[in-house]
Design a protein around this motif. Structure first.
Motif, PDB file in Angstrom:
ATOM      1  N   TRP A  32       0.828  -1.209   0.000  1.00  0.00           N
ATOM      2  CA  TRP A  32       0.000   0.000   0.000  1.00  0.00           C
ATOM      3  C   TRP A  32       0.866   1.265   0.000  1.00  0.00           C
ATOM      4  O   TRP A  32       0.526   2.260  -0.642  1.00  0.00           O
ATOM      5  N   ALA A  33       1.973   1.233   0.726  1.00  0.00           N
ATOM      6  CA  ALA A  33       2.866   2.393   0.764  1.00  0.00           C
ATOM      7  C   ALA A  33       3.471   2.658  -0.613  1.00  0.00           C
ATOM      8  O   ALA A  33       3.603   3.820  -1.026  1.00  0.00           O
ATOM      9  N   LEU A  34       3.835   1.609  -1.324  1.00  0.00           N
ATOM     10  CA  LEU A  34       4.361   1.789  -2.679  1.00  0.00           C
ATOM     11  C   LEU A  34       3.285   2.332  -3.620  1.00  0.00           C
ATOM     12  O   LEU A  34       3.579   3.145  -4.499  1.00  0.00           O
ATOM     13  N   ALA A  35       2.042   1.903  -3.434  1.00  0.00           N
ATOM     14  CA  ALA A  35       0.943   2.427  -4.253  1.00  0.00           C
ATOM     15  C   ALA A  35       0.765   3.924  -4.019  1.00  0.00           C
ATOM     16  O   ALA A  35       0.574   4.692  -4.972  1.00  0.00           O
ATOM     17  N   ILE A  36       0.853   4.343  -2.771  1.00  0.00           N
ATOM     18  CA  ILE A  36       0.736   5.781  -2.465  1.00  0.00           C
ATOM     19  C   ILE A  36       1.915   6.550  -3.041  1.00  0.00           C
ATOM     20  O   ILE A  36       1.751   7.662  -3.553  1.00  0.00           O
ATOM     21  N   LEU A  47      -6.738  11.309  -7.854  1.00  0.00           N
ATOM     22  CA  LEU A  47      -5.607  10.710  -7.141  1.00  0.00           C
ATOM     23  C   LEU A  47      -5.748  10.866  -5.622  1.00  0.00           C
ATOM     24  O   LEU A  47      -5.383   9.963  -4.865  1.00  0.00           O
ATOM     25  N   ALA A  48      -6.298  11.986  -5.182  1.00  0.00           N
ATOM     26  CA  ALA A  48      -6.518  12.175  -3.749  1.00  0.00           C
ATOM     27  C   ALA A  48      -7.566  11.197  -3.218  1.00  0.00           C
ATOM     28  O   ALA A  48      -7.393  10.626  -2.131  1.00  0.00           O
ATOM     29  N   ASN A  78      -5.547   4.643   2.184  1.00  0.00           N
ATOM     30  CA  ASN A  78      -5.280   4.881   3.606  1.00  0.00           C
ATOM     31  C   ASN A  78      -6.316   4.210   4.490  1.00  0.00           C
ATOM     32  O   ASN A  78      -5.996   3.733   5.577  1.00  0.00           O
ATOM     33  N   TYR A  79      -7.556   4.161   4.046  1.00  0.00           N
ATOM     34  CA  TYR A  79      -8.589   3.460   4.811  1.00  0.00           C
ATOM     35  C   TYR A  79      -8.238   1.981   4.937  1.00  0.00           C
ATOM     36  O   TYR A  79      -8.273   1.412   6.031  1.00  0.00           O
ATOM     37  N   PHE A  80      -7.921   1.349   3.819  1.00  0.00           N
ATOM     38  CA  PHE A  80      -7.584  -0.076   3.863  1.00  0.00           C
ATOM     39  C   PHE A  80      -6.298  -0.329   4.633  1.00  0.00           C
ATOM     40  O   PHE A  80      -6.146  -1.373   5.268  1.00  0.00           O
ATOM     41  N   LEU A  81      -5.377   0.608   4.590  1.00  0.00           N
ATOM     42  CA  LEU A  81      -4.108   0.457   5.300  1.00  0.00           C
ATOM     43  C   LEU A  81      -4.286   0.549   6.807  1.00  0.00           C
ATOM     44  O   LEU A  81      -3.636  -0.162   7.567  1.00  0.00           O
ATOM     45  N   THR A  82      -5.195   1.387   7.269  1.00  0.00           N
ATOM     46  CA  THR A  82      -5.314   1.649   8.709  1.00  0.00           C
ATOM     47  C   THR A  82      -6.533   0.998   9.369  1.00  0.00           C
ATOM     48  O   THR A  82      -6.701   1.146  10.573  1.00  0.00           O
ATOM     49  N   LYS A  83      -7.347   0.286   8.646  1.00  0.00           N
ATOM     50  CA  LYS A  83      -8.584  -0.243   9.227  1.00  0.00           C
ATOM     51  C   LYS A  83      -8.339  -1.316  10.287  1.00  0.00           C
ATOM     52  O   LYS A  83      -9.159  -1.492  11.178  1.00  0.00           O
ATOM     53  N   ASP A  84      -7.215  -2.023  10.265  1.00  0.00           N
ATOM     54  CA  ASP A  84      -6.930  -3.087  11.231  1.00  0.00           C
ATOM     55  C   ASP A  84      -5.986  -2.651  12.340  1.00  0.00           C
ATOM     56  O   ASP A  84      -5.554  -3.487  13.127  1.00  0.00           O
TER      57      ASP A  84
END
Length: 60
Positions: free
Chosen positions: A8-12, A43-44, A51-57
């Motif tokens: 996810w970080a690479l995607a951002i 893009l935003a 970010n939602y999928f990255l931080t949901k857990d």
């Protein structure tokens, strides 16, 4: 950092690079301001979703 978080970080990071390069390369001939604004808005929104999928857990 977990492998999933790295993905996810690479995607951002790719989205960030696109946000800077697209308006000055692909959309150079677009004379209206909303050409770049539309790209930045899309893009935003993609970044917010990532970010939602990255931080949901994180709370679990």
């Amino acid at each position: 950092m977990k492998r999933n978080e790295l993905k996810w970080a690479l995607a951002i990071l790719i989205i960030l690079v696109l946000a800077y390069t697209l308006p000055y390369t692909v959309f150079t001939d677009v004379t209206k301001w909303y050409g770049s604004f539309l790209v930045w808005t899309v893009l935003a929104l993609i970044t917010i979703i990532i970010n939602y999928f990255l931080t949901k857990d994180w709370g679990k």
